[in-house]
Design a protein around this motif. Structure first.
Motif, mmCIF file in Angstrom:
data_model
loop_
_atom_site.group_PDB
_atom_site.id
_atom_site.type_symbol
_atom_site.label_atom_id
_atom_site.label_comp_id
_atom_site.label_asym_id
_atom_site.label_seq_id
_atom_site.Cartn_x
_atom_site.Cartn_y
_atom_site.Cartn_z
ATOM 1 N N ILE A 56 7.598 -0.645 -2.546
ATOM 2 C CA ILE A 56 7.684 -0.803 -0.934
ATOM 3 C C ILE A 56 8.897 -1.145 -0.449
ATOM 4 N N VAL A 57 9.618 -0.475 0.349
ATOM 5 C CA VAL A 57 10.875 -0.881 0.815
ATOM 6 C C VAL A 57 10.567 -1.033 2.427
ATOM 7 N N ASP A 58 11.135 -2.184 3.149
ATOM 8 C CA ASP A 58 10.938 -2.322 4.369
ATOM 9 C C ASP A 58 12.596 -3.099 4.733
ATOM 10 N N ASP A 59 12.796 -3.348 5.797
ATOM 11 C CA ASP A 59 13.905 -4.213 6.411
ATOM 12 C C ASP A 59 13.516 -5.635 6.192
ATOM 13 N N LEU A 60 12.456 -5.853 6.878
ATOM 14 C CA LEU A 60 11.952 -7.399 6.994
ATOM 15 C C LEU A 60 10.727 -7.691 6.497
ATOM 16 N N LEU A 61 10.388 -8.802 5.923
ATOM 17 C CA LEU A 61 9.150 -9.340 5.553
ATOM 18 C C LEU A 61 8.802 -10.584 6.456
ATOM 19 N N ALA A 62 8.152 -10.426 7.533
ATOM 20 C CA ALA A 62 7.582 -11.700 8.515
ATOM 21 C C ALA A 62 5.957 -12.000 7.890
ATOM 22 N N THR A 63 5.066 -11.519 8.788
ATOM 23 C CA THR A 63 3.616 -12.027 8.338
ATOM 24 C C THR A 63 3.018 -11.287 7.083
ATOM 25 N N GLY A 64 3.861 -9.935 6.921
ATOM 26 C CA GLY A 64 3.460 -9.376 5.679
ATOM 27 C C GLY A 64 2.286 -8.390 6.224
ATOM 28 N N GLY A 65 1.701 -8.327 7.422
ATOM 29 C CA GLY A 65 0.796 -7.270 7.841
ATOM 30 C C GLY A 65 0.946 -5.875 7.558
ATOM 31 N N THR A 66 2.073 -5.524 7.942
ATOM 32 C CA THR A 66 2.554 -4.040 7.753
ATOM 33 C C THR A 66 2.575 -3.776 6.324
ATOM 34 N N ILE A 67 3.294 -4.505 5.549
ATOM 35 C CA ILE A 67 3.362 -4.206 4.155
ATOM 36 C C ILE A 67 2.017 -4.224 3.313
ATOM 37 N N ASN A 68 1.274 -5.201 3.871
ATOM 38 C CA ASN A 68 -0.130 -5.254 3.123
ATOM 39 C C ASN A 68 -0.814 -3.983 3.366
ATOM 40 N N CYS A 69 -0.756 -3.268 4.703
ATOM 41 C CA CYS A 69 -1.397 -2.125 5.264
ATOM 42 C C CYS A 69 -0.978 -1.155 4.062
ATOM 43 N N VAL A 70 0.425 -0.944 3.992
ATOM 44 C CA VAL A 70 1.003 0.097 3.013
ATOM 45 C C VAL A 70 0.282 -0.068 1.528
ATOM 46 N N ALA A 71 0.365 -1.500 1.222
ATOM 47 C CA ALA A 71 -0.027 -1.813 -0.192
ATOM 48 C C ALA A 71 -1.572 -1.100 -0.487
ATOM 49 N N ASN A 72 -2.384 -1.459 0.463
ATOM 50 C CA ASN A 72 -3.918 -0.980 0.591
ATOM 51 C C ASN A 72 -3.828 0.381 0.316
ATOM 52 N N LEU A 73 -3.387 1.218 1.261
ATOM 53 C CA LEU A 73 -3.225 2.722 1.242
ATOM 54 C C LEU A 73 -2.831 3.234 -0.298
ATOM 55 N N ILE A 74 -1.811 2.524 -0.885
ATOM 56 C CA ILE A 74 -1.322 2.777 -2.135
ATOM 57 C C ILE A 74 -2.620 2.489 -3.289
ATOM 58 N N LYS A 75 -3.148 1.311 -3.118
ATOM 59 C CA LYS A 75 -3.900 1.100 -4.057
ATOM 60 C C LYS A 75 -5.512 1.678 -3.760
ATOM 61 N N LYS A 76 -5.773 2.014 -2.660
ATOM 62 C CA LYS A 76 -7.217 2.752 -2.388
ATOM 63 C C LYS A 76 -7.049 4.239 -2.860
ATOM 64 N N SER A 77 -5.732 4.638 -3.124
ATOM 65 C CA SER A 77 -5.455 6.088 -3.853
ATOM 66 C C SER A 77 -5.348 6.070 -5.088
ATOM 67 N N GLY A 78 -5.761 4.645 -5.707
ATOM 68 C CA GLY A 78 -5.606 4.593 -7.332
ATOM 69 C C GLY A 78 -4.431 4.514 -7.922
ATOM 70 N N LYS A 79 -3.237 4.149 -7.055
ATOM 71 C CA LYS A 79 -1.878 4.078 -7.430
ATOM 72 C C LYS A 79 -1.414 2.765 -7.763
ATOM 73 N N ASP A 80 -0.441 2.370 -8.347
ATOM 74 C CA ASP A 80 0.026 0.984 -8.455
ATOM 75 C C ASP A 80 1.318 0.328 -7.451
ATOM 76 N N VAL A 81 1.198 -0.374 -6.827
ATOM 77 C CA VAL A 81 2.166 -1.176 -6.153
ATOM 78 C C VAL A 81 2.967 -2.123 -7.176
ATOM 79 N N ILE A 82 4.225 -1.585 -7.514
ATOM 80 C CA ILE A 82 5.076 -2.402 -8.169
ATOM 81 C C ILE A 82 5.855 -3.611 -7.625
ATOM 82 N N GLY A 83 5.990 -3.608 -6.231
ATOM 83 C CA GLY A 83 6.332 -4.802 -5.579
ATOM 84 C C GLY A 83 7.213 -4.341 -3.990
ATOM 85 N N LEU A 84 7.657 -5.336 -3.694
ATOM 86 C CA LEU A 84 8.136 -5.098 -2.177
ATOM 87 C C LEU A 84 9.703 -5.450 -2.339
ATOM 88 N N VAL A 85 10.527 -4.563 -1.952
ATOM 89 C CA VAL A 85 11.887 -4.956 -1.658
ATOM 90 C C VAL A 85 12.337 -4.897 -0.473
#
Lengths: 170, 170
Positions: B117-146
């Protein structure tokens, strides 16, 4: 350009009835084609002659920033209202499906003298014309437009008095 | 990283009262610093180990597509509702200032097995968590956040069970 056309899907009636939406996102899923396209866009005369790039929210950012990296040109962004902090200049525009406005950070725009506009798609040209007006109103030059897709039937380029470089036409 | 901090301006009370907004757009106006940052982000283990990148609308696109070009990795995008054509998967999230949702094109997400996952800024992490959940729900792996910026006080990274690579912290 090899494969480019096959990577652009058409979705009818998106985002609203009567619009045949060209989805360029498939291009970025193919690193070889994306690289070939970005090399071509970056070496274009419009980019070379401009001091900086302005890319248009949001798909324009995708191509603009890759060109910015490849061509070593500074990039500014034109965004929807409420998205840019600090002092902005703003202008309204009309597109295929509705009315909106775009803004640019004033202080950033003042830094450079000439701009290449980058977007993913040229349709009626309303959005691009809006950005061109913002640049001109600030006393800066528009060198031209570099866009991935051009919809020829809508004749957007007739609105402009600067060159348009597109890499695939429909 | 040399100069990176000086290129990030802080705007108080934007987009609403109580938020100190970190504006990363100055980075892209300095081609040398932008290149140095993109080279560092692209050579990070999280990017190297992922089959593809997912960048988050809209500032995430700026860094994501430059990394995609530099690292030769396919890129997908996570966007606000109504922006992506075709079949999408969607999830709600809560951020520092409001509630929203993000969507990803289903067919695209199915193409690759692991994502950075790539974004400009990590604040509370809500947005990134949302994307991570979408990836995981589809049975795919989240390697990390940059991410370029991390706001340490908000401790967003505590939400994740994957590595977080940030390049400047406040």
């Amino acid at each position: 350009m090899k494969n480019l056309e096959s990577l652009i899907k058409t979705y009818n009636d998106f985002p609203q009835k009567g619009i045949a939406f060209k989805d360029v996102l498939g291009i970025i899923q193919d690193p070889e084609v994306f690289r070939e396209l970005i090399l071509k866009m970056s070496s274009n005369k419009v980019i070379k002659d401009a001091e900086a790039i302005i890319s248009i929210e949001a798909r324009g950012f995708i191509f603009g920033s890759a060109i910015s990296l490849q061509a070593s040109k500074p990039m500014l962004v034109a965004r929807k209202p409420g998205k840019l902090p600090g002092e902005i200049i703003k202008e309204n525009y009309y597109l295929e499906y509705g009315k909106s406005s775009l803004s640019i950070q004033k202080e950033s725009l003042e830094k450079f003298n000439s701009y290449a506009i980058v977007d993913d798609l040229l349709a009626t040209g309303g959005t691009i014309n809006c950005v061109a007006n913002l640049i001109k109103k600030s006393g800066k030059d528009v060198i031209g437009l570099v866009t991935v897709v051009e919809l020829l039937k809508l004749n957007g380029r007739s609105k402009f008095n600067f060159p348009v470089e597109s890499f695939i036409t429909f």
